[in-house]
Write an enzyme that holds these catalytic residues in place. Structure first.
Site, PDB file in Angstrom:
ATOM      1  CB  CYS A  96      37.260  37.873  41.004  1.00  0.00           C
ATOM      2  SG  CYS A  96      36.357  39.386  41.428  1.00  0.00           S
ATOM      3  CG  HIS A 114      38.441  40.197  37.283  1.00  0.00           C
ATOM      4  ND1 HIS A 114      37.863  39.120  37.918  1.00  0.00           N
ATOM      5  CD2 HIS A 114      39.633  39.756  36.793  1.00  0.00           C
ATOM      6  CE1 HIS A 114      38.667  38.068  37.810  1.00  0.00           C
ATOM      7  NE2 HIS A 114      39.746  38.436  37.145  1.00  0.00           N
ATOM      8  CG  ASP A 118      42.580  36.583  37.023  1.00  0.00           C
ATOM      9  OD1 ASP A 118      42.098  36.200  38.108  1.00  0.00           O
ATOM     10  OD2 ASP A 118      41.901  37.104  36.124  1.00  0.00           O
ATOM     11  CG  ASP A 166      37.880  48.298  20.716  1.00  0.00           C
ATOM     12  OD1 ASP A 166      38.339  49.012  21.623  1.00  0.00           O
ATOM     13  OD2 ASP A 166      38.330  48.265  19.563  1.00  0.00           O
ATOM     14  CD  GLU A 189      50.011  53.571  43.788  1.00  0.00           C
ATOM     15  OE1 GLU A 189      50.976  53.785  43.012  1.00  0.00           O
ATOM     16  OE2 GLU A 189      50.096  52.816  44.777  1.00  0.00           O
ATOM     17  CG  LEU A 210      24.692  58.129  37.528  1.00  0.00           C
ATOM     18  CD1 LEU A 210      25.786  57.477  38.370  1.00  0.00           C
ATOM     19  CD2 LEU A 210      23.325  57.887  38.151  1.00  0.00           C
ATOM     20  CD  GLU A 240      22.074  64.275  43.222  1.00  0.00           C
ATOM     21  OE1 GLU A 240      22.445  65.422  43.488  1.00  0.00           O
ATOM     22  OE2 GLU A 240      21.061  63.751  43.714  1.00  0.00           O
TER      23      GLU A 240
END
Length: 705
Positions: free
Chosen positions: A291, A350, A373, A415, A451, A489, A491
């Site tokens: 990609c 992606h 794309d 979803d 950004e 997680l 850390e």
């Protein structure tokens, strides 16, 4: 810089004069025109211009002077079989009209020369034009072939549909020849530089060839030339041509990890080599891309053609194959991911492209950034391309807006229904409305940091939009609302340290439960293909009514260091079973680990002069807790030196150093990349890959970020 071209008379009608006015040379004033048109460095042969903006050329005569009062000058502009006739207006003032126009003022006429200004319309087609001129008088006419020029879109022109009014953004999204691609996971975003390479030799020519060998051009040349005035049409043609699935496109995709007969996608560092390989091979596809490679090549072509473009990464990007805006993920009863049980998938990241343009085909409000794309996933109007889909429409869930907005919307806001299966028997389901499109980002203009674009794609209630699409799953989950599990997680993980996980269990019912739970970790690639678990733990636990408990676990470095490569992602999943009711709940977390560091030092700094030698020192320190057998440090630098360089170690112990010393010399200006990798073992597993940008300055001005 003077660029004189001898002209060639190709036809004439008889003159009665003893001394006719004969055109001898044409000075295209290439440097001055290209500086004014922001095209310096693009291409190596033809004059490169932008539409909707005047350009100057000087006609040099012999025999006698040209008399504008008695002799007319008429230019012919040719694109394929399309011809525009442009008479030169002779007047003191001039305002270019809506079509092609030409002008000469009295002050620009000299005894044996005349300076002419020509201007194309802001809606002119993109391509390689031929230019001819005719000198007409009552006694006859002489026709001369002047040469050729390339015409591109003009984001500096208010009349152009790709107009972008902010100069720093134009420098970033049109002129910059190097950028960053973001990868990894939302918890651990990594970046790699990419050399877009639009100023490299023959890249412009390859981009124009891409248009010439497209199915649209081969099917109807004249219609294609006319429609090239529209950046929406241009973007769809280029998007389909970057992959080779149904045309003579640039790149062949491959995702199975076997790259014999080609180059692994992770080995590419820039677009120029890909485009020139494709052009030199008589337009056979270059092997192989994924990609980010498809997207970066598309970004290069669109910037070359004059359309502001940027590479965008979507983390947790969904691939919705049936268009229902729901992604199904399947797990075993122990929580092992089974990606091949569903055609839908969620990629850890992606990469696609956004291009800036108006959308007059849709009406007001849909202009601005458009998603394109080029990764071949689904067909759009019969071709493997996607977009342009307005980001404005994606944010508002206007899934019926052309082109392919529903597919893009699903990629950032679908979803996820997670299903636990045992021999095709459904043991449980859950709905996740927040993980898809967790982060969308691009490079910040003028800075090497991401950004965040997520808010541009997802409205404040984005996670609620698909409620109707997944309501049936919520009604049929078969899971107890009084038992919940989460996995997180503790850390940010780092190589050489234990990976610390926390499982939280909550029993909100009024009875004591006996729970059996399985926690494991799998390695996978970004596109969802998972390997067998490399670490697991199984336990039982009594959970009192109303009790909440946190369970802490650590994956030691010795459990993962010998397996991990720099492109691997860890999928951790926990499945909890109530031994009494047989109900199951599931939680999952995916993350990546940073690679060991490779150090670069360039003598005199990272800005070097063209055709000047500079010393470079590259080193790698083994920061892992284990030794690396058959370690190899590899270095390459497209545009800086020729062959790959290697440093080898039979056994590299922890804290030991490998190094390479060399000299580099660039042959042309621009942004170049040094790329170093460290591999080890019989399978040459790459555990570190790092990039270092070198800005080469020279006589040709190139804007770099």
């Amino acid at each position: 810089m003077m660029c004189y071209r001898a002209v060639h008379p190709c036809a004439w009608r008889s003159y009665n004069e003893e001394e006719p006015c004969v055109l001898r040379f044409v000075n295209l004033e290439a440097h001055e025109n290209q500086r004014a048109h922001h095209t310096l460095g693009l291409g190596s042969q033809d004059l490169v211009l932008r539409r909707g903006q005047p350009f100057r050329l000087m006609l040099l005569f012999q025999g006698r002077a040209w008399s504008p009062r008695t002799e007319g000058l008429v230019f012919q502009v040719l694109l394929g079989s399309l011809v525009e006739t442009v008479p030169v207006q002779w007047s003191r003032s001039w305002s270019p009209g809506p079509g092609w126009s030409a002008h000469c003022s009295p002050g620009d006429v000299h005894p044996m020369s005349a300076t002419i200004q020509l201007c194309s319309p802001a809606s002119a087609s993109v391509g390689l034009y031929r230019l001819a001129v005719q000198i007409e008088s009552p006694a006859g006419a002489r026709h001369y072939v002047v040469g050729s020029f390339v015409l591109l879109c003009n984001p500096w022109s208010k009349e152009d549909s790709v107009y972008m009014p902010v100069e720093p953004l134009l420098q970033e999204y049109v002129q910059s020849d190097c950028g960053l691609v973001y990868m990894g996971t939302p918890h651990n975003v990594s970046s790699r530089p990419w050399a877009f390479g639009q100023y490299e030799p023959l890249v412009l020519e390859a981009c124009l060839s891409l248009l010439q060998v497209s199915p649209q051009h081969l099917r109807n040349e004249q219609v294609d030339y006319v429609r090239r005035s529209d950046p929406v049409y241009l973007s769809r043609v280029v998007c389909a041509m970057v992959n080779c699935n149904d045309d003579r496109g640039v790149l062949q995709g491959k995702w199975d990890g076997r790259y014999g007969g080609g180059v692994a996608p992770t080995e590419w560092n820039g677009s120029a080599e890909i485009l020139t390989r494709w052009a030199y091979s008589d337009f056979r596809p270059v092997r192989y891309g994924q990609c980010w490679v498809f997207a970066c090549v598309l970004c290069t072509v669109m910037r070359v053609l004059g359309v502001p473009s940027r590479v965008v990464t979507v983390f947790n990007a969904a691939h919705d194959t049936n268009g229902n805006l729901v992604i199904e993920e399947v797990f075993t009863r122990r929580g092992e991911k089974c990606p091949r049980r569903s055609r839908d998938s969620v990629w850890n990241f992606h990469v696609w492209v956004e291009c800036w343009m108006e959308r007059p085909d849709l009406g007001s409000g849909f202009g601005g950034w458009q998603v394109l794309d080029p990764t071949p996933q689904e067909r759009s109007a019969g071709e493997f391309c996607c977009g342009p889909a307005p980001v404005w429409a994606v944010r508002r869930a206007a899934v019926g807006v052309p082109y392919d907005t529903a597919f893009v919307f699903a990629a950032v806001d679908a979803d996820v229904v997670r299903v636990i299966l045992d021999r095709d028997r459904v043991l449980g389901r859950s709905v996740d409305r927040t993980s898809v499109g967790r982060l969308v980002c691009t490079k910040t203009p003028g800075a090497d940091r991401p950004e965040d674009l997520t808010r541009l794609y997802k409205g404040p209630n984005g996670a609620k939009r698909n409620l109707d699409a997944t309501a049936k799953w919520a009604d049929e989950t078969g899971l107890s609302p009084s038992l919940s599990v989460s996995l997180a997680l503790e850390e940010v993980p780092a190589l050489g340290r234990s990976i610390r996980l926390c499982v939280s269990l909550s029993n909100r019912c009024g009875r004591r439960r006996l729970l059996r739970w399985h926690l494991h970790a799998q390695l996978k690639q970004f596109d969802s293909n998972a390997c067998a678990p490399f670490w697991h733990v199984h336990k039982e636990l009594h959970l009192q009514a109303g009790e909440v408990v946190d369970l802490h676990h650590s994956i030691l470095p010795s459990d993962y260091e010998s397996l991990l490569t720099c492109t691997d992602i860890v999928n951790a999943t926990v499945v909890v079973k109530d031994t009494s009711t047989k109900e199951r709940v599931l939680a999952t977390e995916e993350f990546s680990l940073p690679s060991p560091h490779i150090s670069f030092q360039v003598q005199g700094g990272d800005s070097v002069q063209v055709k000047t030698e500079h010393a470079v020192h590259v080193s790698f320190t083994n920061t892992l807790t284990m030794p690396l057998s058959k370690a190899v440090l590899t270095l390459e630098g497209f545009g800086l030196f020729q062959a790959k360089l290697y440093s080898r170690a039979v056994l590299l112990e922890p804290h030991q150093i490998m190094k390479l010393d060399l000299s580099i010399m660039a042959t042309c200006p621009g942004t170049k990349l040094l790329v170093a990798t460290v591999s080890h073992g019989n399978g040459h597993a790459v555990i570190a890959r790092e990039f270092h940008r070198v800005v080469v300055t020279g006589p040709t001005p190139v804007v770099n970020q």
